[in-house]
Design an enzyme around this catalytic site. Structure first.
Site, PDB file in Angstrom:
ATOM      1  N   ARG A  20       0.881  -1.184   0.000  1.00 56.22           N
ATOM      2  CA  ARG A  20       0.000   0.000   0.000  1.00 56.22           C
ATOM      3  C   ARG A  20       0.906   1.218   0.000  1.00 56.22           C
ATOM      4  O   ARG A  20       1.696   1.413   0.923  1.00 56.22           O
ATOM      5  CB  ARG A  20      -0.900   0.004   1.241  1.00 56.22           C
ATOM      6  CG  ARG A  20      -1.527   1.369   1.495  1.00 56.22           C
ATOM      7  CD  ARG A  20      -2.600   1.344   2.542  1.00 56.22           C
ATOM      8  NE  ARG A  20      -3.781   0.646   2.057  1.00 56.22           N
ATOM      9  CZ  ARG A  20      -4.967   0.691   2.671  1.00 56.22           C
ATOM     10  NH1 ARG A  20      -5.115   1.377   3.796  1.00 56.22           N
ATOM     11  NH2 ARG A  20      -5.998   0.035   2.181  1.00 56.22           N
ATOM     12  N   HIS A  66      -7.633   0.958  -6.048  1.00 61.50           N
ATOM     13  CA  HIS A  66      -7.802   0.091  -4.867  1.00 61.50           C
ATOM     14  C   HIS A  66      -8.530  -1.181  -5.325  1.00 61.50           C
ATOM     15  O   HIS A  66      -9.680  -1.427  -4.967  1.00 61.50           O
ATOM     16  CB  HIS A  66      -8.587   0.829  -3.789  1.00 61.50           C
ATOM     17  CG  HIS A  66      -8.493   0.197  -2.425  1.00 61.50           C
ATOM     18  ND1 HIS A  66      -7.723  -0.921  -2.151  1.00 61.50           N
ATOM     19  CD2 HIS A  66      -9.092   0.535  -1.237  1.00 61.50           C
ATOM     20  CE1 HIS A  66      -7.846  -1.243  -0.877  1.00 61.50           C
ATOM     21  NE2 HIS A  66      -8.661  -0.379  -0.303  1.00 61.50           N
ATOM     22  N   GLN A 107     -10.215  -3.870  -2.803  1.00 64.24           N
ATOM     23  CA  GLN A 107     -11.483  -3.447  -2.212  1.00 64.24           C
ATOM     24  C   GLN A 107     -12.643  -3.749  -3.156  1.00 64.24           C
ATOM     25  O   GLN A 107     -13.687  -4.259  -2.732  1.00 64.24           O
ATOM     26  CB  GLN A 107     -11.442  -1.947  -1.893  1.00 64.24           C
ATOM     27  CG  GLN A 107     -12.727  -1.427  -1.289  1.00 64.24           C
ATOM     28  CD  GLN A 107     -13.017  -2.016   0.074  1.00 64.24           C
ATOM     29  OE1 GLN A 107     -12.170  -1.972   0.958  1.00 64.24           O
ATOM     30  NE2 GLN A 107     -14.207  -2.580   0.261  1.00 64.24           N
ATOM     31  N   ASP A 153     -17.447   6.733  -0.273  1.00 62.79           N
ATOM     32  CA  ASP A 153     -16.101   6.682   0.320  1.00 62.79           C
ATOM     33  C   ASP A 153     -15.827   8.088   0.858  1.00 62.79           C
ATOM     34  O   ASP A 153     -16.554   9.039   0.543  1.00 62.79           O
ATOM     35  CB  ASP A 153     -15.096   6.295  -0.787  1.00 62.79           C
ATOM     36  CG  ASP A 153     -13.658   6.160  -0.297  1.00 62.79           C
ATOM     37  OD1 ASP A 153     -13.444   6.098   0.926  1.00 62.79           O
ATOM     38  OD2 ASP A 153     -12.745   6.120  -1.154  1.00 62.79           O
ATOM     39  N   CYS A 185     -16.505   1.397   1.663  1.00 63.05           N
ATOM     40  CA  CYS A 185     -15.267   0.614   1.819  1.00 63.05           C
ATOM     41  C   CYS A 185     -14.719   0.690   3.231  1.00 63.05           C
ATOM     42  O   CYS A 185     -13.961  -0.180   3.642  1.00 63.05           O
ATOM     43  CB  CYS A 185     -14.232   1.085   0.819  1.00 63.05           C
ATOM     44  SG  CYS A 185     -13.845   2.848   0.966  1.00 63.05           S
ATOM     45  N   ARG A 202     -13.284  -8.704   2.577  1.00 65.04           N
ATOM     46  CA  ARG A 202     -11.873  -8.426   2.242  1.00 65.04           C
ATOM     47  C   ARG A 202     -11.022  -9.655   2.552  1.00 65.04           C
ATOM     48  O   ARG A 202     -10.122 -10.013   1.805  1.00 65.04           O
ATOM     49  CB  ARG A 202     -11.351  -7.221   3.042  1.00 65.04           C
ATOM     50  CG  ARG A 202     -11.922  -5.877   2.672  1.00 65.04           C
ATOM     51  CD  ARG A 202     -11.546  -5.433   1.275  1.00 65.04           C
ATOM     52  NE  ARG A 202     -10.112  -5.349   1.041  1.00 65.04           N
ATOM     53  CZ  ARG A 202      -9.327  -4.317   1.371  1.00 65.04           C
ATOM     54  NH1 ARG A 202      -9.860  -3.249   1.906  1.00 65.04           N
ATOM     55  NH2 ARG A 202      -8.026  -4.339   1.118  1.00 65.04           N
TER      56      ARG A 202
HETATM   57  N1   CP Z   1     -11.082  -0.305   3.027  1.00 65.86           N
HETATM   58  C1   CP Z   1      -9.778  -0.329   3.375  1.00 65.86           C
HETATM   59  O1   CP Z   1      -8.882  -0.503   2.539  1.00 65.86           O
HETATM   60  O2   CP Z   1      -9.567  -0.187   4.708  1.00 65.86           O
HETATM   61  P1   CP Z   1      -8.140   0.080   5.387  1.00 65.86           P
HETATM   62  O3   CP Z   1      -7.662   1.425   4.870  1.00 65.86           O
HETATM   63  O4   CP Z   1      -8.393   0.080   6.854  1.00 65.86           O
HETATM   64  O5   CP Z   1      -7.184  -1.005   4.965  1.00 65.86           O
HETATM   65  N1  NVA Z   2     -10.165   6.555  -0.940  1.00 61.08           N
HETATM   66  C1  NVA Z   2      -9.736   6.140   0.376  1.00 61.08           C
HETATM   67  C2  NVA Z   2      -9.944   4.668   0.533  1.00 61.08           C
HETATM   68  C3  NVA Z   2      -9.569   4.140   1.897  1.00 61.08           C
HETATM   69  C4  NVA Z   2      -9.761   2.660   2.005  1.00 61.08           C
HETATM   70  C5  NVA Z   2      -8.281   6.504   0.585  1.00 61.08           C
HETATM   71  O1  NVA Z   2      -7.485   6.333  -0.328  1.00 61.08           O
HETATM   72  O2  NVA Z   2      -7.947   6.996   1.674  1.00 61.08           O
END
Ligand code: CP
Ligand code: NVA
Length: 311
Positions: free
Chosen positions: A106, A133, A136, A224, A264, A292
């Site tokens: 990530r 993402h 997700q 989101d 999400c 997930r």
């Molecule tokens: N939805 C999601 O990716 O959650 P986190 O940021 O907690 O991993």
């Molecule tokens: N769009 C959000 C998703 C978090 C799971 C971010 O990137 O922070």
């Protein structure tokens, strides 16, 4: 049939049949897990999880998935590795390939994930970038399939920012052939160049500036956060710009009676979604969060070479 890709970087790189195979396995393994029948196919395998941004779901679900398959996981932050500062991404990729069986990362810039994947001999999984993402959206599709039984004739209305989630949704709509409508304030849509490359001449994607227009006829209402990780300096400006782009009971009331609500997570209750909708019968957000675990375990099962129970 095996997956044609070494890595999982974007839904755009996968064929419809491969995406369906991941979802099929995730649903089957969920049943196996709940019946105590899940086979530990990755004994002796290790997943390196690299995080340059915070996480609850992604970290815990990948680590638990690996343990459930009999393998191990390592949690690494940029303080340890320093990708691009302490060490070049291509060297990190080569070294990790000698120690572990797969990498989940990530980070901010999609190019770091792509470079790691290019130089690694092991699978690299995109656990979120500023651009995409994809893991997700796999969990979201699984949740919708569990609820409706299929993904045919589906309309998803996304109320919010044209962000990493929205882009992965556009990829999914294009690959699987459903309708995806983004309702966002002017200037917050997905970049035209991305849309053109993702959908070609398909009409699977539509952008509107009015939430009501998006939810009429929608099977799924999705949202989101208004400001993603890395956009902290824009929080107050975005709060003003996204005023009205909220999933609340009034908006849900304008959608068909069978529609479900997904988020999400993490959610900012009272901003993009209200407390009452989060807690309502229409909300599937905690099934979605659970899924997930199941999609990621399926993905690891398909991407990482099974060990046959031996080191
Ligand atoms: N939805 C999601 O990716 O959650 P986190 O940021 O907690 O991993
Ligand atoms: N769009 C959000 C998703 C978090 C799971 C971010 O990137 O922070």
């Amino acid at each position: 049939m095996p997956l044609t890709q070494k890595d999982f970087l974007s839904i755009a790189n996968y064929q419809k049949r491969e995406l369906e195979e991941i979802l099929d396995l995730a649903i089957a393994q969920k049943v196996q897990l709940k019946s105590g029948l899940l086979a530990p196919t990755l004994v002796g395998r290790t997943l390196a999880c690299i995080f340059h941004k915070p996480s609850l779901r992604t970290r815990v679900s990948f680590e638990v998935a690996m343990h459930q398959l009999g393998g191990d996981s390592l949690y690494l932050t940029d303080a340890e590795i320093g990708i691009g500062s302490r060490e070049a991404p291509q060297d990190v990729a080569r070294v990790l390939s000698r120690y572990v069986s797969a990498v989940m990362i990530r980070t901010f810039d999609q190019s770091i994930v792509d470079t790691l994947a290019k130089h690694a001999t092991i699978p690299v999984i995109n656990g979120l970038t500023d651009l995409l993402h994809p893991c997700q959206v796999l969990a979201d599709l699984m949740t919708i399939r569990e609820h409706r039984g299929h993904l045919e004739d589906l309309t998803v209305a996304f109320i919010g920012d044209g962000n990493n989630l929205a882009r992965s949704w556009i990829n999914a709509a294009s690959k699987l052939g459903f309708r995806f409508i983004l309702a966002c304030p002017p200037g917050y849509g997905v970049e035209q160049a991305f849309v053109e490359e993702a959908i070609g001449d398909s009409s699977c994607y539509q952008e509107v500036n009015e939430p009501l227009a998006a939810v009429k006829g929608a099977d799924v209402l999705y949202t989101d956060v208004w400001a993603s990780m890395g956009q902290e300096a824009e929080v107050s400006g975005r709060k003003a710009d996204f005023n009205g782009f909220q999933i609340n009971s009034q908006l849900v009331g304008h959608s068909p009676a069978h529609s479900i609500v997904l988020h999400c997570l993490p959610a900012h209750r009272g901003e993009e979604i209200t407390d009452d909708v989060m807690e309502s019968q229409r909300s599937r957000v905690f099934d979605q969060a659970e899924n997930r675990l199941h999609v990621q375990r399926a993905l690891l099962s398909l991407l990482v070479k099974p060990s046959g129970g031996r080191y």
